[in-house]
Design a protein around this motif. Structure first.
Motif, short mmCIF file in Angstrom:
data_model
loop_
_atom_site.label_atom_id
_atom_site.label_comp_id
_atom_site.label_asym_id
_atom_site.label_seq_id
_atom_site.Cartn_x
_atom_site.Cartn_y
_atom_site.Cartn_z
N GLN A 1 0.71 -1.09 -0.16
CA GLN A 1 -0.10 -0.26 -0.08
C GLN A 1 0.90 1.38 0.12
O GLN A 1 0.46 2.24 -0.56
CB GLN A 1 -1.11 0.00 1.23
CG GLN A 1 -2.12 -1.07 1.19
CD GLN A 1 -2.79 -1.06 0.04
OE1 GLN A 1 -3.53 -0.17 -0.13
NE2 GLN A 1 -2.43 -2.07 -0.91
N PRO B 1 -6.63 -6.65 -7.12
CA PRO B 1 -7.67 -5.47 -6.20
C PRO B 1 -6.63 -5.34 -5.21
O PRO B 1 -6.19 -6.22 -4.30
CB PRO B 1 -8.87 -6.35 -6.10
CG PRO B 1 -9.01 -7.38 -6.96
CD PRO B 1 -7.72 -7.86 -7.08
N ALA B 2 -6.81 -4.06 -4.65
CA ALA B 2 -6.46 -3.47 -3.42
C ALA B 2 -7.23 -4.14 -2.19
O ALA B 2 -7.95 -4.96 -2.21
CB ALA B 2 -6.60 -2.03 -3.06
N GLU C 1 -8.83 -3.89 0.71
CA GLU C 1 -10.38 -3.54 1.15
C GLU C 1 -11.13 -3.75 -0.02
O GLU C 1 -12.33 -4.31 0.32
CB GLU C 1 -10.40 -2.36 1.51
CG GLU C 1 -9.97 -1.94 3.28
CD GLU C 1 -10.71 -3.08 4.04
OE1 GLU C 1 -11.99 -3.15 3.72
OE2 GLU C 1 -10.02 -3.58 4.76
N ARG C 2 -10.66 -3.65 -1.25
CA ARG C 2 -11.57 -3.88 -2.23
C ARG C 2 -11.66 -5.58 -2.37
O ARG C 2 -12.85 -5.89 -2.60
CB ARG C 2 -11.15 -3.55 -3.62
CG ARG C 2 -12.02 -3.92 -4.92
CD ARG C 2 -11.13 -3.29 -6.12
NE ARG C 2 -11.83 -3.70 -7.29
CZ ARG C 2 -11.32 -3.67 -8.61
NH1 ARG C 2 -10.18 -3.09 -8.52
NH2 ARG C 2 -12.17 -4.10 -9.70
N PHE C 3 -10.75 -6.35 -2.39
CA PHE C 3 -10.94 -8.00 -2.49
C PHE C 3 -11.76 -8.17 -1.06
O PHE C 3 -12.67 -9.32 -1.41
CB PHE C 3 -9.56 -8.46 -2.25
CG PHE C 3 -9.67 -9.93 -2.60
CD1 PHE C 3 -10.21 -10.63 -3.70
CD2 PHE C 3 -9.33 -10.91 -1.73
CE1 PHE C 3 -10.34 -11.88 -3.88
CE2 PHE C 3 -9.48 -12.20 -1.58
CZ PHE C 3 -10.00 -12.73 -2.89
N GLY D 1 -13.97 -6.66 0.35
CA GLY D 1 -15.17 -6.44 0.16
C GLY D 1 -16.05 -7.38 -0.76
O GLY D 1 -16.97 -7.64 -0.40
N MET D 2 -15.39 -7.70 -1.70
CA MET D 2 -15.70 -8.97 -2.57
C MET D 2 -16.07 -10.00 -1.70
O MET D 2 -17.10 -10.97 -2.16
CB MET D 2 -14.71 -9.31 -3.80
CG MET D 2 -14.99 -10.30 -4.71
SD MET D 2 -13.77 -10.46 -5.95
CE MET D 2 -13.42 -8.99 -6.57
N ASP E 1 -19.23 -9.30 -0.10
CA ASP E 1 -20.53 -9.37 -0.96
C ASP E 1 -20.79 -10.75 -1.07
O ASP E 1 -22.26 -10.81 -1.79
CB ASP E 1 -19.87 -8.61 -2.18
CG ASP E 1 -19.97 -7.19 -2.07
OD1 ASP E 1 -20.25 -6.67 -1.16
OD2 ASP E 1 -19.28 -6.45 -3.03
#
Length: 273
Positions: free
Chosen positions: A174, A215-216, A218-220, A222-223, A226
């Motif tokens: 990051q 993906p970054a 938090e994006r992954f 989040g996946m 989801d």
């Protein structure tokens, strides 16, 4: 006519799903011979510590069964089998050449070879019944699956309620300075080192690109939420060039949207050997 020593692969972001799958099969079928050696060399042997860390985070409350998806040459599968003497381990991969290497490697491990088996299969259509495993793990393979939500849903299907998914994956750190250094290593140094040992050095250009495009965190994470996983946590390892993502399949007592969310880890375990 002499076989070409270098192949060209399109950038990961430009690949259609079918082309992506074909390229992954081609790459891993051609790097099998030096795969373990290059993994250790190009990660400065940190990949061993990363797998140990992932195995330590696993829990086997009911079935005592572990599924290793995209098992490759079985490094994570064998780490889990060695750490948990009463756990049955199944490795699945769609590249036959990798599975052949995994079988040979496992046969040398007397302490666990009777508890480890392998199946050729697709991460998007796992050949197992619902609720068959306590833990599903995948090491350095999720980035090679175009339909990641589909794979995550399939992992959830074969997990028991309350079961655990553990995903170990390389990605850019990051911090900006580390991002630059890591990108330079992946794009410039790694392929040149690989060229000395493999007949398909372009494979490592693809692998570098797949790491950079992942993906970054938090994006992954989040996946994962989801598709229904709860208690999703991620642990940065070795300055964040690798992360372990861990999530839990809800027990059905609450709908997914009301399950507990992400809990930041203030003091993640160190990735020591």
């Amino acid at each position: 006519m002499k076989e070409r020593l270098k192949r060209d692969y399109a950038p990961v972001k430009d690949l259609k799903a079918d082309d992506h799958i074909r390229i992954v099969q081609d790459i891993f079928a051609t790097v099998t011979g030096k795969y373990d050696f290059l993994n250790h060399l190009l990660s400065f042997r940190r990949d061993v510590a990363w797998r140990r860390f992932a195995a330590r985070k696993m829990h086997f409350p009911r079935t005592r069964r572990y599924l290793d998806v995209a098992t490759g040459t079985a490094d994570l599968a064998l780490e889990v089998a060695s750490r948990y003497p009463d756990v049955e381990v199944t490795g699945v991969d769609f590249v036959l050449e990798m599975l052949e290497k995994a079988v040979i490697k496992t046969a040398r491990r007397k302490e666990c070879r009777d508890r480890v088996s392998f199946v050729q299969g697709d991460a998007l259509a796992l050949p197992f019944a619902d609720r068959s495993f306590d833990v599903v793990g995948i090491a350095f393979g999720i980035r090679n699956i175009p339909d990641r939500p589909g794979a995550l849903r399939e992992f959830s299907r074969v997990l028991i309620e309350g079961g655990q998914v553990a995903i170990l994956e390389m990605q850019l750190p990051q911090q900006k300075v580390l991002q630059f250094l890591c990108s330079f290593y992946l794009r410039r140094i790694l392929p040149r080192m690989a060229r000395c040992f493999t007949r398909n050095p372009a494979a490592y250009l693809y692998l570098a690109d797949s790491i950079i495009q992942f993906p970054a965190p938090e994006r992954f994470a989040g996946m994962m939420r989801d598709v229904g996983f709860s208690n999703v946590r991620h642990y940065p390892l070795t300055l964040g060039i690798t992360r372990l993502y861990v999530g839990t399949k809800p027990d059905g007592a609450l709908p997914p949207e009301k399950q507990p969310g992400h809990f930041p880890e203030k003091n993640p375990d160190r990735d020591s050997s």
